[in-house]
Write an enzyme that holds these catalytic residues in place. Sequence first.
Site, mmCIF file in Angstrom:
data_model
loop_
_atom_site.group_PDB
_atom_site.id
_atom_site.type_symbol
_atom_site.label_atom_id
_atom_site.label_comp_id
_atom_site.label_asym_id
_atom_site.label_seq_id
_atom_site.Cartn_x
_atom_site.Cartn_y
_atom_site.Cartn_z
ATOM 1 N N ASN A 11 0.855 -1.190 0.000
ATOM 2 C CA ASN A 11 0.000 0.000 0.000
ATOM 3 C C ASN A 11 0.889 1.237 0.000
ATOM 4 O OD1 ASN A 11 -1.835 2.009 0.385
ATOM 5 N ND2 ASN A 11 -2.498 1.355 2.416
ATOM 6 N N TRP A 12 0.981 1.853 -1.151
ATOM 7 C CA TRP A 12 1.866 3.023 -1.281
ATOM 8 C C TRP A 12 1.305 4.253 -0.566
ATOM 9 C CZ3 TRP A 12 3.572 3.256 -7.173
ATOM 10 C CH2 TRP A 12 4.334 2.117 -7.465
ATOM 11 N N LYS A 13 0.025 4.242 -0.259
ATOM 12 C CA LYS A 13 -0.633 5.429 0.322
ATOM 13 C C LYS A 13 -0.378 6.630 -0.595
ATOM 14 C CE LYS A 13 -0.208 3.213 4.760
ATOM 15 N NZ LYS A 13 -0.110 3.294 6.209
ATOM 16 N N GLU A 170 -5.364 -4.768 10.440
ATOM 17 C CA GLU A 170 -4.317 -3.768 10.634
ATOM 18 C C GLU A 170 -4.555 -3.032 11.956
ATOM 19 O OE1 GLU A 170 -2.480 -2.696 6.569
ATOM 20 O OE2 GLU A 170 -4.022 -1.237 7.016
ATOM 21 N N GLY A 176 2.666 2.300 10.680
ATOM 22 C CA GLY A 176 3.613 3.402 10.529
ATOM 23 C C GLY A 176 4.353 3.752 11.808
ATOM 24 N N SER A 216 3.471 -2.261 10.053
ATOM 25 C CA SER A 216 4.924 -2.343 10.196
ATOM 26 C C SER A 216 5.503 -3.706 9.800
ATOM 27 C CB SER A 216 5.351 -1.968 11.617
ATOM 28 O OG SER A 216 4.975 -0.629 11.901
ATOM 29 N N GLY A 237 2.876 -1.212 4.201
ATOM 30 C CA GLY A 237 2.932 0.206 3.894
ATOM 31 C C GLY A 237 4.354 0.634 3.567
ATOM 32 N N GLY A 238 5.031 1.229 4.537
ATOM 33 C CA GLY A 238 6.351 1.837 4.309
ATOM 34 C C GLY A 238 7.336 0.952 3.571
HETATM 35 P P1 13P Z 1 3.055 0.366 7.568
HETATM 36 O O1 13P Z 1 3.526 -0.938 6.986
HETATM 37 O O2 13P Z 1 3.818 1.544 7.086
HETATM 38 O O3 13P Z 1 2.941 0.285 9.064
HETATM 39 O O4 13P Z 1 1.557 0.579 7.018
HETATM 40 C C1 13P Z 1 0.645 -0.437 7.150
HETATM 41 C C2 13P Z 1 -0.562 -0.083 6.374
HETATM 42 O O5 13P Z 1 -1.308 0.792 6.744
HETATM 43 C C3 13P Z 1 -0.814 -0.813 5.122
HETATM 44 O O6 13P Z 1 -2.084 -0.546 4.637
#
Ligand code: 13P
Length: 256
Positions: A11-13, A170, A176, A216, A237-238
């Site tokens: 998920n690149w957000k 999640e 994050g 994470s 995410g990250g």
């Molecule tokens: P992180 O992996 O950055 O914690 O983000 C998780 C997330 O929200 C994926 O949708």
Amino acid sequence: MVKRNKWVAGNWKMNLDYSSALELTNNLVANLPGLNGTSVTLCVPAVYLDALKSIVNKNGLIQLAAQNCHSEDKGAFTGEISAAMLKSMDINQVVLGHSERREYFNESNKFLSEKVFKVLSHGLTPIFCCGEPLSVREENKQNEFVTNQLEESIFHLSAEEVAKVVFAYEPIWAIGTGRTASAEQAQEMHAVIRHFFEQKYGAAVAEKLIILYGGSVNASNAATLFSMPDVDGGLVGGASLQANDFLQIISAAANS
Ligand code: 13P
């Protein structure tokens, strides 16, 4: 026991400019490890979907997803995109109910129930997110909180429809923050979710459901998380913004 194939979704957000998005996708396509049946999805900003589609189509091994869509097909909803639009672009997956959408854009369980229904009616796969905030975890009420989210947004669906949804647990306190749920905490909640679906839809549906863990996930912890019996992969995410990290996470899934 049913063998479920693994899933890894990045998920690149709201990250990466256009050229970085092209570069990362090209890098992933060129260096993808053997997948062993693992599904790989990039959940990217909608403005990049069309350009990235021509890159992932080079080998057809990576799917693309939007990060959100509206519950209506069209109309006066400035700034929104619809499931019908995604379908017309041959984009077949969409994230719904991410905690950031719930928190910053006030998306309710009811609104999400309408979105899930619409997305399924177009034949798209919803990647439906659930998860509790820290305050709920500290009161040890996470099971009630998450099952309530699922009941209010998903239980109107038929068994055939539920079977087409991919779920992502999640915990908000792990998103994050670098603070990952332990593999045992993830497993515990995933088992609760699977059991909740079993009660409503029966074992045959529940044991096939794909339930991803998000919060994470990184190259170091992925293999341990993915080794848990009810953790079918990750929503990342990250770490999905770095090709090497994301490729290692995909390998962890493929080898688990
Ligand atoms: P992180 O992996 O950055 O914690 O983000 C998780 C997330 O929200 C994926 O949708």
